[in-house]
Scaffold this active site. Structure first.
Site, PDB file in Angstrom:
ATOM      1  N   ALA A 287       0.828  -1.207   0.000  1.00  0.00           N
ATOM      2  CA  ALA A 287       0.000   0.000   0.000  1.00  0.00           C
ATOM      3  C   ALA A 287       0.861   1.254   0.000  1.00  0.00           C
ATOM      4  O   ALA A 287       2.046   1.227   0.349  1.00  0.00           O
ATOM      5  CB  ALA A 287      -0.930   0.007   1.210  1.00  0.00           C
TER       6      ALA A 287
ATOM      7  N   VAL B 241       0.582   5.355   1.389  1.00  0.00           N
ATOM      8  CA  VAL B 241      -0.165   6.292   2.213  1.00  0.00           C
ATOM      9  C   VAL B 241       0.141   7.704   1.726  1.00  0.00           C
ATOM     10  O   VAL B 241       1.307   8.113   1.658  1.00  0.00           O
ATOM     11  CB  VAL B 241       0.187   6.159   3.704  1.00  0.00           C
ATOM     12  CG1 VAL B 241      -0.623   7.167   4.530  1.00  0.00           C
ATOM     13  CG2 VAL B 241      -0.084   4.747   4.199  1.00  0.00           C
TER      14      VAL B 241
ATOM     15  N   LYS C 139      -4.787   5.878   2.652  1.00  0.00           N
ATOM     16  CA  LYS C 139      -4.065   4.634   2.400  1.00  0.00           C
ATOM     17  C   LYS C 139      -4.694   3.928   1.204  1.00  0.00           C
ATOM     18  O   LYS C 139      -5.882   3.619   1.220  1.00  0.00           O
ATOM     19  CB  LYS C 139      -4.131   3.743   3.644  1.00  0.00           C
ATOM     20  CG  LYS C 139      -3.285   2.477   3.563  1.00  0.00           C
ATOM     21  CD  LYS C 139      -3.344   1.752   4.903  1.00  0.00           C
ATOM     22  CE  LYS C 139      -2.443   0.541   4.945  1.00  0.00           C
ATOM     23  NZ  LYS C 139      -2.474  -0.133   6.272  1.00  0.00           N
TER      24      LYS C 139
ATOM     25  N   ASP D  90       0.983  -6.006  15.311  1.00  0.00           N
ATOM     26  CA  ASP D  90       2.037  -5.376  14.508  1.00  0.00           C
ATOM     27  C   ASP D  90       2.491  -4.072  15.159  1.00  0.00           C
ATOM     28  O   ASP D  90       2.680  -3.058  14.488  1.00  0.00           O
ATOM     29  CB  ASP D  90       1.533  -5.113  13.082  1.00  0.00           C
ATOM     30  CG  ASP D  90       2.685  -4.846  12.106  1.00  0.00           C
ATOM     31  OD1 ASP D  90       3.836  -5.212  12.416  1.00  0.00           O
ATOM     32  OD2 ASP D  90       2.430  -4.268  11.033  1.00  0.00           O
TER      33      ASP D  90
END
Length: 281
Positions: free
Chosen positions: A87, A89, A104, A194
């Site tokens: 991805a 951002v 995003k 994460d």
């Protein structure tokens, strides 16, 4: 869109009959009026051409997102903030909100709902209502690619702050604040999975905000933490049980917080290696 240097009601009617979405006399044109007219035109185009948009989506979904800034209806992209394998951002202006947001955009074509990773992140963040968790504004699919509009943090993340150095007292304050933020997430029934310095954003007051819930999972789900042969998470901050694919509980996120605290105090990570597997071993 028709812009007229000179004109009258007749020329306006002729322009609209010819297919123009709007007619704007140049003498009355202002930036806000032009912006509003363009927004209406895009909405009208979306509604009047569903088949054409579906065909375009199908064609574009056949390949990864090309380099360059995408076009997301309702947002004006300003610049790139960060990029990963999956991805990008962007800093963008939301026309609806009239403010800057972090936008995003997935780089992977979204072929079906089961593969909508940002939709899962969207649902996870919606489950938590607290200033310690990033606010979410919008989720959608444009030309076959998912996007997620979130709160933007101009003061950056903990990683950037750590690069200029933090004192012991600052490290302790960040430890307490991140721990409190994790408690909010865990009370909502989620594991972050994460946690790392780039996923801890800072407000002007130095209060912390957790972002990137793409790997978040429900606490009461009895599945293992990963799929066979697939490493999900950041190896430097990953708990041993997560690396082994075992069932996780809140202590896994606390392990990641401990690694961050070690790094804040010493300037280095506790475990290093030339590869992800070396770090985990």
């Amino acid at each position: 869109m028709a812009l007229a240097e000179r004109g009258n009601e007749l020329t306006a009617i002729q322009a609209l009959r010819a297919g123009a979405a709007d007619y704007l006399p140049k003498r009355l044109l202002t930036p806000s009026r032009l912006k509003s007219a363009l927004d209406r035109a895009f909405v009208a185009l979306d509604r009047s051409m569903p088949e054409a948009r579906a065909a375009a989506t199908k064609r574009r979904a056949a390949a990864p997102l090309a380099t360059g800034q995408p076009t997301i209806t309702g947002y004006e992209i300003i610049r790139t903030l960060s990029e990963s394998e999956k991805a990008v951002v962007y800093l963008a202006e939301s026309r609806a909100l009239g403010t800057e947001v972090a936008l995003k955009v997935s780089k992977i074509p979204c072929e079906d709902r089961a593969k909508q990773a940002l939709a899962r992140e969207y649902q996870a963040i919606l489950a938590v209502h607290d200033p310690a968790v990033v606010r979410i504004f919008d989720h959608g699919i444009e030309d076959g690619y998912e996007y997620l509009a979130m709160e933007y943090f101009p003061h950056g993340d903990l990683k950037a702050r750590m690069q200029v150095g933090v004192t012991e007292s600052e490290a302790l304050r960040f430890l307490e604040k991140i721990g409190s933020a994790l408690a909010v997430v865990h009370r909502a029934g989620l594991l972050h999975r994460d946690l790392k310095p780039p996923n801890v954003m800072l407000r002007e007051s130095d209060n912390v905000v957790l972002i990137d819930f793409g790997l978040a999972r429900l606490l009461d789900v009895s599945h293992h933490s990963t799929y066979t042969g697939v490493l999900r998470g950041s190896p430097y901050y990953m708990s041993p049980e997560q690396a082994l694919g075992e069932k996780l509980d809140p202590r896994s996120d606390l392990y990641s917080l401990g690694v961050i605290f070690h790094e804040m105090l010493t300037g280095r990570k506790p475990f290093m290696g030339n590869s992800a597997m070396e770090v985990l071993q």
